[in-house]
Write a protein that holds these residues in place. Structure first.
Motif, PDB file in Angstrom:
ATOM      1  N   THR A  94       0.853  -1.176   0.000  1.00 14.95           N
ATOM      2  CA  THR A  94       0.000   0.000   0.000  1.00 14.95           C
ATOM      3  C   THR A  94       0.895   1.234   0.000  1.00 14.95           C
ATOM      4  O   THR A  94       1.796   1.358   0.832  1.00 14.95           O
ATOM      5  N   VAL A 103      -2.867   8.723  -3.289  1.00 11.18           N
ATOM      6  CA  VAL A 103      -1.948   8.104  -4.240  1.00 11.18           C
ATOM      7  C   VAL A 103      -2.726   7.026  -4.978  1.00 11.18           C
ATOM      8  O   VAL A 103      -3.359   6.168  -4.353  1.00 11.18           O
ATOM      9  N   VAL A 104      -2.705   7.071  -6.312  1.00 14.31           N
ATOM     10  CA  VAL A 104      -3.451   6.118  -7.125  1.00 14.31           C
ATOM     11  C   VAL A 104      -2.535   5.536  -8.189  1.00 14.31           C
ATOM     12  O   VAL A 104      -1.417   6.002  -8.408  1.00 14.31           O
ATOM     13  N   ILE A 105      -3.042   4.499  -8.856  1.00 11.47           N
ATOM     14  CA  ILE A 105      -2.358   3.885  -9.997  1.00 11.47           C
ATOM     15  C   ILE A 105      -3.194   4.148 -11.232  1.00 11.47           C
ATOM     16  O   ILE A 105      -4.414   3.942 -11.231  1.00 11.47           O
ATOM     17  N   ALA A 165      -3.767   2.761  -4.643  1.00 12.40           N
ATOM     18  CA  ALA A 165      -2.380   2.301  -4.767  1.00 12.40           C
ATOM     19  C   ALA A 165      -2.134   1.105  -3.858  1.00 12.40           C
ATOM     20  O   ALA A 165      -1.441   1.192  -2.836  1.00 12.40           O
ATOM     21  N   ARG A 166      -2.717  -0.029  -4.224  1.00  9.11           N
ATOM     22  CA  ARG A 166      -2.481  -1.313  -3.552  1.00  9.11           C
ATOM     23  C   ARG A 166      -2.019  -2.296  -4.621  1.00  9.11           C
ATOM     24  O   ARG A 166      -2.756  -2.589  -5.571  1.00  9.11           O
ATOM     25  N   LEU A 177       6.350   0.566 -11.945  1.00 12.96           N
ATOM     26  CA  LEU A 177       5.328   1.617 -12.039  1.00 12.96           C
ATOM     27  C   LEU A 177       6.021   2.940 -12.354  1.00 12.96           C
ATOM     28  O   LEU A 177       6.317   3.734 -11.463  1.00 12.96           O
ATOM     29  N   LEU A 185       2.403   5.475 -10.744  1.00  8.72           N
ATOM     30  CA  LEU A 185       1.797   6.000  -9.527  1.00  8.72           C
ATOM     31  C   LEU A 185       1.556   7.493  -9.722  1.00  8.72           C
ATOM     32  O   LEU A 185       2.354   8.181 -10.368  1.00  8.72           O
TER      33      LEU A 185
END
Length: 225
Positions: A94, A103-105, A165-166, A177, A185
């Motif tokens: 995480t 925070v995202v992907i 973001a996991r 990433l 990310l």
């Protein structure tokens, strides 16, 4: 006279031999050795961090170059990282940051927080030629405000484009990433304005107490802007 000349020749030959021997010794001492500068690795941008047990690591932690104006407060930023799992078990990582709202992907070419575009007004229809225009009371329907129906509400701001973001990483594997991969990310909503050379602190939680926090520097341009 003859003896002095012979003595001078012998002295010259002796000095020449000593100089040659010294050169051979020096070249022999340097043979097989590598200079210190030959072992130096060219410096690259990005930070490498790892857990104390060495089973988990992050390489190339770096925020993309924002341009000469830098990042404004509330802006989004691309975060590059390669996450390693050197343990014999799968892990779920995480990623969070105290310097951004989330925070995202997302895809490498996606926009993190698109803005909603206002709807285009409908173009008026010209009246037909040669016929009388009907009066508003006869043909036009009543407006929503006249009938008491509620007016449509303004569109809500869209959620950040991306997934939480996991990241699941198999044992003895890694996940890339960054801008060289299909996913990156993204830091959503920076707390403060940032420029090249400053840092954003990012935390990677691998579970079971294996957590590392490190600075992600904002990249500097490799060529003059």
């Amino acid at each position: 006279m003859t003896r002095s000349i012979r003595g001078s020749r012998r002295a010259a030959l002796l000095l020449t031999g000593m100089a040659a021997t010294t050169g051979l010794l020096l070249s022999g001492c340097g043979a097989g050795q590598v200079s210190e500068t030959a072992n130096k690795v060219p410096s690259v941008q990005g930070v490498n961090i790892q857990t104390s047990n060495g089973e988990f690591a992050v390489r190339g932690l770096l925020v993309e170059f924002p341009g000469v104006d830098g990042y404004q407060a509330g802006a989004d930023a691309v975060l590059n990282a390669v996450i390693y799992n050197d343990s014999p078990n799968p892990v779920t990582v995480t990623v969070t940051s105290d310097d951004a709202r989330d925070v995202v992907i997302s895809g490498a070419g996606a926009t993190a927080s698109p803005t909603a575009s206002p709807g285009e007004p409908a173009s008026p229809t010209p009246p037909a030629t040669g016929t009388a225009s009907p009066s508003p009371s006869e043909s036009e329907p009543a407006s929503p405000s006249a009938t008491g129906s509620p007016s449509p509400s303004a569109p809500e701001s869209p959620a950040p484009a991306g997934q939480p973001a996991r990241i699941e990483i198999p044992p003895l594997s890694y996940v890339q990433l960054n801008t060289e991969a299909e996913r990156v990310l993204r830091l959503i909503g920076l707390d403060e304005a940032l420029r090249s050379g400053q840092n954003v602190f990012v935390t990677f939680d691998f579970g079971n107490g294996n957590t590392i926090t490190g600075p992600a520097p904002v990249a500097v341009p490799l060529t003059p802007p």
